[in-house]
Scaffold this active site. Structure first.
Site: not given
Ligand code: PMP
Length: 318
Positions: A54, A271
């Site tokens: 991010k 994630s």
């Molecule tokens: N995994 C984590 C740990 C995240 O913080 C985020 C963003 N909120 C994402 C995945 C997803 O990324 P994006 O917002 O670019 O779809």
């Protein structure tokens, strides 16, 4: 092999921006062996100074708003976040001299809340039952009540979110695979990663397949498609860009995060576990190809979760 010592950079704290991106692309030792000759790689986004992918959209959002005059000294950066984007705003805001106010569901992990407070961000905790929506609505209310005070960054609708990935993450992956990538697999939160990387890659080679990953329920930065459809849908999300969406259960994501730590020495977040599980599902269907996924952050912020310390089920998950 003993590495030669390259001269490390000297940077001003206010230019932390320069340290964002150019992250390594990792090739695995054991986990991917059964899928050979398919090649599988992951982009190691915890190498960013704020510890997550991010940092890229936060930088683009802040620099674009400064250029357009919407963010200037005296303004407060405001947004809703489930954690990592907040950490990126808090870090860059502190480095540039902007106060940061974040609306965040009260059930965010204690590690995240503490990191945000450590950076000096003001936290508005919203009803956990309302999830991300509650945080978004609260941020909008605050902005509308006092638009002069705030720069509302609005990561769910701000095109600078996906453009960050179109300008940096996508070209890095294309260069690191020497244009050989055939499949890109990434989690969907705001969808900024997939929209930006996906658009860039399809422009280079329309044959590249884009596979989104969603959890079976909203968790840790991934919203889940069901959630995205029934709730406030990110304005930047264009489902037509995707070729496919795979669902990964929370248990599978946990088990893969554990395996990455134990079998590869990669201590990544949940994630990332979900992304890797989906990348292996994709690889299992191929005879050849170059599958690239992205690991958004490291495991530190999830240490309070007990799954790290559980044994893998006998014969399961392997
Ligand atoms: N995994 C984590 C740990 C995240 O913080 C985020 C963003 N909120 C994402 C995945 C997803 O990324 P994006 O917002 O670019 O779809």
């Amino acid at each position: 092999m003993v590495p030669t010592i390259a001269r490390a950079r000297v940077v001003e704290a206010k230019d932390l921006f320069e340290l964002i991106g150019h992250t390594p692309l990792i090739r695995f030792r054991r986990i991917t062996a059964p899928f050979a000759p398919v090649e599988i790689y992951a982009k190691a986004e915890w190498y960013n100074p704020g510890g997550s992918v991010k940092d890229r959209p936060a930088r683009e959002i802040i620099l674009t708003a400064e250029r357009e005059g919407r963010l200037r000294p005296g303004k407060v950066i405001l947004d809703a976040t489930s954690g990592n984007m907040g950490i990126a705003y808090a870090m860059l805001g502190a480095a540039r001299g902007y106060p940061v106010t974040l609306c965040i569901p009260a059930n965010a992990s204690p590690e995240r809340l503490r990191i945000l407070r450590a950076y000096g961000a003001e936290l508005i905790l919203t009803d956990p039952l309302e999830g991300t929506d509650g945080a978004i609505l609260e941020a909008r209310r605050r902005y509308e009540a006092d638009p002069e005070r705030y720069f509302y960054a609005d990561q769910y609708n701000n095109p600078a979110n996906w453009k960050a990935h179109y300008r940096t993450t996508g070209p890095e992956i294309w260069a690191q695979t020497e244009g050989r990538i055939t499949h890109f697999v990434a989690g969907l939160g705001t969808s900024g990663t997939m929209m930006g990387v996906g658009r860039y890659l399809k422009e280079q080679n329309p044959e590249i397949r884009l596979i989104g990953v969603q959890p079976d329920g909203p968790f840790h930065g991934l919203e889940g498609l069901k959630h995205m459809e029934t709730a406030i849908r990110p304005g930047i999300y264009e489902p037509e860009l995707l070729d496919e969406i795979l669902t990964v259960s929370t248990e599978e994501a946990y088990a893969m995060a554990r395996r990455l730590a134990r079998e590869e020495g990669l201590f990544v977040g949940i994630s990332a576990g979900a992304a890797m599980a989906a990348a292996l599902q994709v690889a299992a269907r191929l005879r050849e190809g170059v599958v690239v996924t992205l690991f958004p952050d490291a495991g530190y912020k999830y240490l309070s979760e007990s799954f790290w310390f559980e044994a893998d089920p006998p014969g399961g998950n392997r």
